[in-house]
Scaffold this motif. Structure first.
Motif, PDB file in Angstrom:
ATOM      1  N   GLY A 119     -16.159  26.697  15.859  1.00 12.33           N
ATOM      2  CA  GLY A 119     -15.315  27.542  16.713  1.00 12.33           C
ATOM      3  C   GLY A 119     -13.843  27.275  16.434  1.00 12.33           C
ATOM      4  N   TYR A 120     -13.523  26.007  16.272  1.00 11.81           N
ATOM      5  CA  TYR A 120     -12.144  25.578  16.029  1.00 11.81           C
ATOM      6  C   TYR A 120     -11.629  26.113  14.696  1.00 11.81           C
ATOM      7  CZ  TYR A 120      -8.543  22.044  14.767  1.00 11.81           C
ATOM      8  OH  TYR A 120      -7.405  21.393  14.341  1.00 11.81           O
ATOM      9  N   TRP A 121     -12.373  25.852  13.614  1.00 12.06           N
ATOM     10  CA  TRP A 121     -11.887  26.298  12.296  1.00 12.06           C
ATOM     11  C   TRP A 121     -11.903  27.821  12.203  1.00 12.06           C
ATOM     12  CZ3 TRP A 121      -9.051  22.968  10.020  1.00 12.06           C
ATOM     13  CH2 TRP A 121      -9.369  21.603   9.960  1.00 12.06           C
ATOM     14  N   GLY A 122     -12.861  28.437  12.846  1.00 10.01           N
ATOM     15  CA  GLY A 122     -12.922  29.895  12.836  1.00 10.01           C
ATOM     16  C   GLY A 122     -11.699  30.497  13.520  1.00 10.01           C
ATOM     17  N   ARG A 123     -11.349  29.945  14.680  1.00 17.46           N
ATOM     18  CA  ARG A 123     -10.163  30.431  15.401  1.00 17.46           C
ATOM     19  C   ARG A 123      -8.931  30.322  14.514  1.00 17.46           C
ATOM     20  NH1 ARG A 123      -5.930  27.961  18.111  1.00 17.46           N
ATOM     21  NH2 ARG A 123      -6.728  25.837  18.341  1.00 17.46           N
ATOM     22  N   LEU A 124      -8.755  29.163  13.873  1.00 12.91           N
ATOM     23  CA  LEU A 124      -7.548  28.943  13.072  1.00 12.91           C
ATOM     24  C   LEU A 124      -7.545  29.813  11.812  1.00 12.91           C
ATOM     25  CD1 LEU A 124      -7.377  25.095  13.578  1.00 12.91           C
ATOM     26  CD2 LEU A 124      -5.822  26.800  14.545  1.00 12.91           C
ATOM     27  N   ALA A 125      -8.727  30.026  11.233  1.00 11.76           N
ATOM     28  CA  ALA A 125      -8.798  30.847  10.016  1.00 11.76           C
ATOM     29  C   ALA A 125      -8.420  32.297  10.326  1.00 11.76           C
ATOM     30  CB  ALA A 125     -10.193  30.771   9.407  1.00 11.76           C
ATOM     31  N   ARG A 126      -8.705  32.748  11.537  1.00 10.87           N
ATOM     32  CA  ARG A 126      -8.289  34.114  11.914  1.00 10.87           C
ATOM     33  C   ARG A 126      -6.797  34.166  12.153  1.00 10.87           C
ATOM     34  NH1 ARG A 126     -12.814  33.287  15.090  1.00 10.87           N
ATOM     35  NH2 ARG A 126     -14.600  34.014  13.895  1.00 10.87           N
ATOM     36  N   GLU A 127      -6.259  33.064  12.688  1.00 11.64           N
ATOM     37  CA  GLU A 127      -4.844  33.018  13.049  1.00 11.64           C
ATOM     38  C   GLU A 127      -3.933  32.849  11.828  1.00 11.64           C
ATOM     39  OE1 GLU A 127      -2.921  29.935  15.962  1.00 11.64           O
ATOM     40  OE2 GLU A 127      -4.827  30.669  16.800  1.00 11.64           O
ATOM     41  N   TYR A 128      -4.328  32.012  10.886  1.00 13.59           N
ATOM     42  CA  TYR A 128      -3.416  31.604   9.807  1.00 13.59           C
ATOM     43  C   TYR A 128      -3.618  32.337   8.488  1.00 13.59           C
ATOM     44  CZ  TYR A 128      -1.450  27.835  12.563  1.00 13.59           C
ATOM     45  OH  TYR A 128      -0.783  27.129  13.525  1.00 13.59           O
ATOM     46  N   VAL A 129      -4.758  32.995   8.329  1.00 16.00           N
ATOM     47  CA  VAL A 129      -5.051  33.618   7.040  1.00 16.00           C
ATOM     48  C   VAL A 129      -5.258  35.111   7.252  1.00 16.00           C
ATOM     49  CG1 VAL A 129      -6.637  33.606   5.057  1.00 16.00           C
ATOM     50  CG2 VAL A 129      -6.154  31.469   6.275  1.00 16.00           C
ATOM     51  N   GLY A 130      -4.742  35.907   6.309  1.00 17.56           N
ATOM     52  CA  GLY A 130      -4.965  37.348   6.364  1.00 17.56           C
ATOM     53  C   GLY A 130      -6.207  37.709   5.551  1.00 17.56           C
ATOM     54  N   TRP A 131      -7.145  38.416   6.173  1.00 21.19           N
ATOM     55  CA  TRP A 131      -8.412  38.742   5.521  1.00 21.19           C
ATOM     56  C   TRP A 131      -8.485  40.226   5.200  1.00 21.19           C
ATOM     57  CZ3 TRP A 131     -11.586  34.672   4.376  1.00 21.19           C
ATOM     58  CH2 TRP A 131     -11.279  33.460   5.005  1.00 21.19           C
ATOM     59  N   LYS A 132      -9.050  40.551   4.066  1.00 27.72           N
ATOM     60  CA  LYS A 132      -9.329  41.954   3.732  1.00 27.72           C
ATOM     61  C   LYS A 132     -10.594  42.354   4.490  1.00 27.72           C
ATOM     62  CE  LYS A 132      -8.908  45.734   1.185  1.00 27.72           C
ATOM     63  NZ  LYS A 132      -7.770  46.636   1.408  1.00 27.72           N
ATOM     64  N   THR A 133     -11.653  41.558   4.319  1.00 28.28           N
ATOM     65  CA  THR A 133     -12.862  41.727   5.128  1.00 28.28           C
ATOM     66  C   THR A 133     -12.983  40.493   6.001  1.00 28.28           C
ATOM     67  OG1 THR A 133     -13.812  42.377   3.011  1.00 28.28           O
ATOM     68  CG2 THR A 133     -15.292  42.392   4.935  1.00 28.28           C
ATOM     69  N   PRO A 134     -12.986  40.640   7.309  1.00 27.51           N
ATOM     70  CA  PRO A 134     -13.089  39.454   8.163  1.00 27.51           C
ATOM     71  C   PRO A 134     -14.427  38.758   7.955  1.00 27.51           C
ATOM     72  CG  PRO A 134     -12.561  41.438   9.452  1.00 27.51           C
ATOM     73  CD  PRO A 134     -12.903  41.892   8.065  1.00 27.51           C
ATOM     74  N   PHE A 135     -14.425  37.458   8.060  1.00 27.31           N
ATOM     75  CA  PHE A 135     -15.674  36.699   7.937  1.00 27.31           C
ATOM     76  C   PHE A 135     -16.422  36.731   9.266  1.00 27.31           C
ATOM     77  CE2 PHE A 135     -12.262  33.886   9.261  1.00 27.31           C
ATOM     78  CZ  PHE A 135     -12.808  33.206  10.334  1.00 27.31           C
ATOM     79  N   THR A 136     -17.734  36.604   9.192  1.00 25.84           N
ATOM     80  CA  THR A 136     -18.508  36.481  10.432  1.00 25.84           C
ATOM     81  C   THR A 136     -19.158  35.098  10.515  1.00 25.84           C
ATOM     82  OG1 THR A 136     -20.547  37.303   9.418  1.00 25.84           O
ATOM     83  CG2 THR A 136     -19.089  38.950  10.412  1.00 25.84           C
ATOM     84  N   ARG A 137     -19.190  34.406   9.365  1.00 19.79           N
ATOM     85  CA  ARG A 137     -19.815  33.090   9.337  1.00 19.79           C
ATOM     86  C   ARG A 137     -18.726  32.075   9.019  1.00 19.79           C
ATOM     87  NH1 ARG A 137     -24.226  34.572   6.227  1.00 19.79           N
ATOM     88  NH2 ARG A 137     -22.828  34.476   4.455  1.00 19.79           N
ATOM     89  N   VAL A 138     -18.673  30.974   9.765  1.00 17.27           N
ATOM     90  CA  VAL A 138     -17.633  29.976   9.512  1.00 17.27           C
ATOM     91  C   VAL A 138     -18.105  28.984   8.454  1.00 17.27           C
ATOM     92  CG1 VAL A 138     -16.237  28.126  10.505  1.00 17.27           C
ATOM     93  CG2 VAL A 138     -16.561  30.257  11.770  1.00 17.27           C
TER      94      VAL A 138
END
Ligand code: WTA
Length: 655
Positions: free
Chosen positions: A39-58
């Motif tokens: 949950g923690y790394w997923g939250r930060l990966a959404r906040e700090y990295v720009g995704w073309k296709t968002p990930f659903t699995r951390v």
């Protein structure tokens, strides 16, 4: 670290505005990560990295220890560093303040860096370079060096930067191991007022064979010197990019797509190609810049590392750009034209965050003590607010000097422990949250499950020294060793720990009261000389490769006031043991030989000749005895298993 060790609390004003403000905020992040790492790394990966296709699995641990992160997401590293900032309105902001060896300064905006990277990327595509191809970059610190890395990332090519101080032989090995299709280099490099070859060394490397995969060598002009040029293999960078469009559609890659390979030394075998993945690596690069360096919009960041090392990857080529920061990129050396160069540049560019290696600090202390004119007190360093240290332990005396004389007593020092394999900071203070103790890298970065264990993997109580491990995977961890997954698994997730823990290769001890970590040094045969990692085996192999002269060689480290560790080689020749002038001349010949085989950084400081080496009856070289001799210590260890005890006295006498 004793109980009475001085504690330096975070400065109040800095702490109040810091991204991680106060110890309680740090503790909250740690608790969040411990309770739910994904949950923690997923939250930060959404906040700090720009995704073309968002990930659903951390985290995907189905092939552990080949962990995968965010693996159904897609993104592009170069888009994250360039367009993403331009879309936020930072196009005209200075990305790089490049200062050349001779002091000439060039400002490069985010928009200009994008155009340069795009043109290089288009040129590479025109040469047929595509996603997954390897490109070796053998360049000095330069705008084009950074742009070339960005260009590779943009088209999904995997870059492998080779430090410009490595020899043709070392370069050849790296090119051959990556199977690169292209090498990017420059005509020459300039350091300390001297012009040094680059292109000529690439030619020499390719001529050594095993590099048939290389189709082209792309050459940037730095000095304009005449260099050998072989058409159609060799191409000038500027001629290639001139006709190219300034637009270049990024290649959207899976999060696990390799971003780069970087070769580093292990205790055995040849240097290994540490492979990093795009998504997880970028997250940690951005996050650590934000939290460890507390990087803000108006900061001027300066990391003095070279792009040939991991520090230059994470804290020059990617991290600061991910955050849209302004940073200094320096071509030269700290001692030219004099040892006040760093201080002069901090003053001139109003640097606010300064990140360097203990070796540099120690040598500048010496210089400042010898010559008042290059003392930091002679410069206006008031712009600084945070200092950093990396690459090796910083001894408390150097720490205190750095704190007082460079930081004016007001700047926290972040002593960042990490490795090529970890991608970014692992154990480090956060400047607005952590009380500092000189000589300790303090506490794990939130989310990093660092621990000290015994040989069987049991966690040791605080106060007891042991082996440093990481108990949970983290996004920027090494993915594998290029072409050698078994070496990765065995080396980093060893069976002693049932393959559960990442083994860093360092020893550590936690303070009995605070739990702060102090790194006690490598537990393997890896040396750290001036913050450069080298395997003793590599240097031994280089020595015995001089087959006309050398019969046997053993290499150990010994403490050195300036370089941290110094390389000490014990050599048995294929001729009678030399003494006096002959020994000196042969030692020099061997030093130059090692410089040619690996690079000047691997030259042994001491070479001692013996009739033999201390060996057990089963023929094993007793390195611990050699370490004592190298240090000049009396031998107090048990030598009863030694086949030839008389050799100790001989080796202790020769120098
Ligand atoms: C050492 C450099 C003590 C350590 C980023 C590690 C340190 C090796 C520190 C990695 C530090 C790095 N305190 N020791 N702050 N930082 N080291 O791969 O032995 O070139 O294993 O990465 O440097 O070196 P590498």
């Amino acid at each position: 670290m004793s109980d009475t060790a001085a504690l330096y609390p975070p400065p109040t004003a800095l702490a109040a505005k810091a991204h991680v403000s106060g110890r309680a905020a740090y503790d909250r992040l740690v608790a969040e990560a411990d309770a739910d790492p994904e949950g923690y790394w997923g939250r930060l990966a959404r906040e700090y990295v720009g995704w073309k296709t968002p990930f659903t699995r951390v985290l995907d641990d189905s092939r552990a220890p080949f962990f995968e992160w965010f693996n159904d997401g897609t993104l592009n590293a170069s888009w994250n560093c360039l367009e993403r900032n331009i879309e936020r309105g930072l196009g005209a902001k200075t990305a790089l303040i490049f200062e050349a060896d001779d002091g000439a300064v060039t400002h490069v905006s985010y928009r200009q860096l994008l155009v340069r990277a795009n043109r290089i990327a288009n040129a590479l595509r025109a040469l047929g370079v595509k996603k997954g191809d390897r490109v070796v970059i053998y360049m000095a610190m330069s705008i084009d060096g950074v742009a070339a890395m960005q260009a590779c990332a943009r088209i999904g090519a995997i870059h492998s930067v080779v430090f410009g101080g490595f020899s043709a032989h070392a370069l050849r090995d790296r090119i051959a191991d990556t199977g690169a299709c292209l090498v990017i280099t420059a005509d020459q490099q300039v350091r300390g007022g001297k012009q040094l070859p680059l292109k000529a060394i690439v030619d020499e490397a390719l001529a050594q064979g095993g590099c048939a995969s290389v189709r082209h060598v792309v050459v940037a002009r730095r000095t304009g010197a005449a260099v050998p040029f072989q058409a159609p293999r060799d191409l000038w960078l500027n001629e290639l990019v001139d006709g190219q469009s300034e637009h270049c559609e990024p290649e959207w890659v899976e999060a696990e797509h390799p971003l780069f390979l970087l070769y580093t030394s292990g205790s055995t075998g040849t240097p290994k190609g540490v492979q990093h993945a795009t998504g997880g690596y970028l997250l940690h690069a951005a996050l650590t810049c934000h939290w460890t360096f507390d990087m803000k919009a108006d900061d001027i960041f300066w990391c003095t590392a070279d792009i040939g090392w991991v520090t230059g990857h994470t804290y020059i080529a990617y991290g600061p750009l991910m955050l849209g920061a302004t940073q200094i990129v320096f071509e030269g050396v700290p001692t030219y034209p004099d040892a006040g160069r760093f201080w002069k540049m901090i003053e001139a560019h109003r640097a606010t965050i300064f990140y360097t290696a203990p070796t540099a600090i120690r040598s500048l202390i010496k210089a400042a003590e010898a010559n008042e004119a290059v003392h930091p007190a002679r410069y206006d360093l008031a712009s600084l607010r945070i200092l950093g240290s990396v690459g090796e332990p910083i001894n408390p005396a150097a720490w205190t000097w750095y704190h007082q004389h460079v930081g004016g007593g007001r700047c926290p020092i972040v002593d960042t422990f990490w490795q090529t394999e970890t991608g970014g900071h692992m154990i480090t203070p956060l400047p607005g949250a952590t009380d500092l103790v000189p000589g300790s890298c303090t506490l794990p970065f939130p989310g990093i499950a660092a621990a000290v264990v015994d040989e069987t993997g049991n966690e040791l109580p605080w106060g007891q020294g042991g082996i440093l491990v990481v108990k949970r995977p983290w996004p920027s961890m090494i993915r594998t060793i290029w072409g050698n997954p078994e070496r990765f698994r065995k080396g980093y997730f060893p069976e002693e720990f049932q393959g559960r823990y990442y083994l860093a290769g360092d020893g550590a001890i936690r303070d009995a009261k605070t739990g702060y970590f102090t790194i006690t040094g490598r537990i393997d045969d890896v040396l750290n000389v001036s913050g450069h990692r080298m395997g003793t085996m590599e240097i031994e192999s280089a020595l015995v490769a001089k087959t006309d002269l050398v019969a046997e060689a053993a290499v150990v480290g010994r403490p050195d006031d300036t370089t941290g560790e110094a390389i000490c080689a014990f050599v048995v020749l294929k001729r009678p043991r030399p003494t006096g002038e002959e020994a000196k001349a042969l030692a020099n010949e061997l030093r130059n030989w090692v410089a040619k085989e690996i690079g000047p950084i691997a030259k042994p400081k001491d070479i001692r000749f013996g009739d033999n080496l201390p060996k057990t009856r089963s023929g094993k070289i007793m390195r611990r005895l050699l370490r004592s001799i190298a240090k000049g210590e009396a031998i107090t260890q048990d030598t009863s298993t030694l086949e030839n005890p008389a050799i100790l006295e001989q080796l202790a006498q020769t120098n």
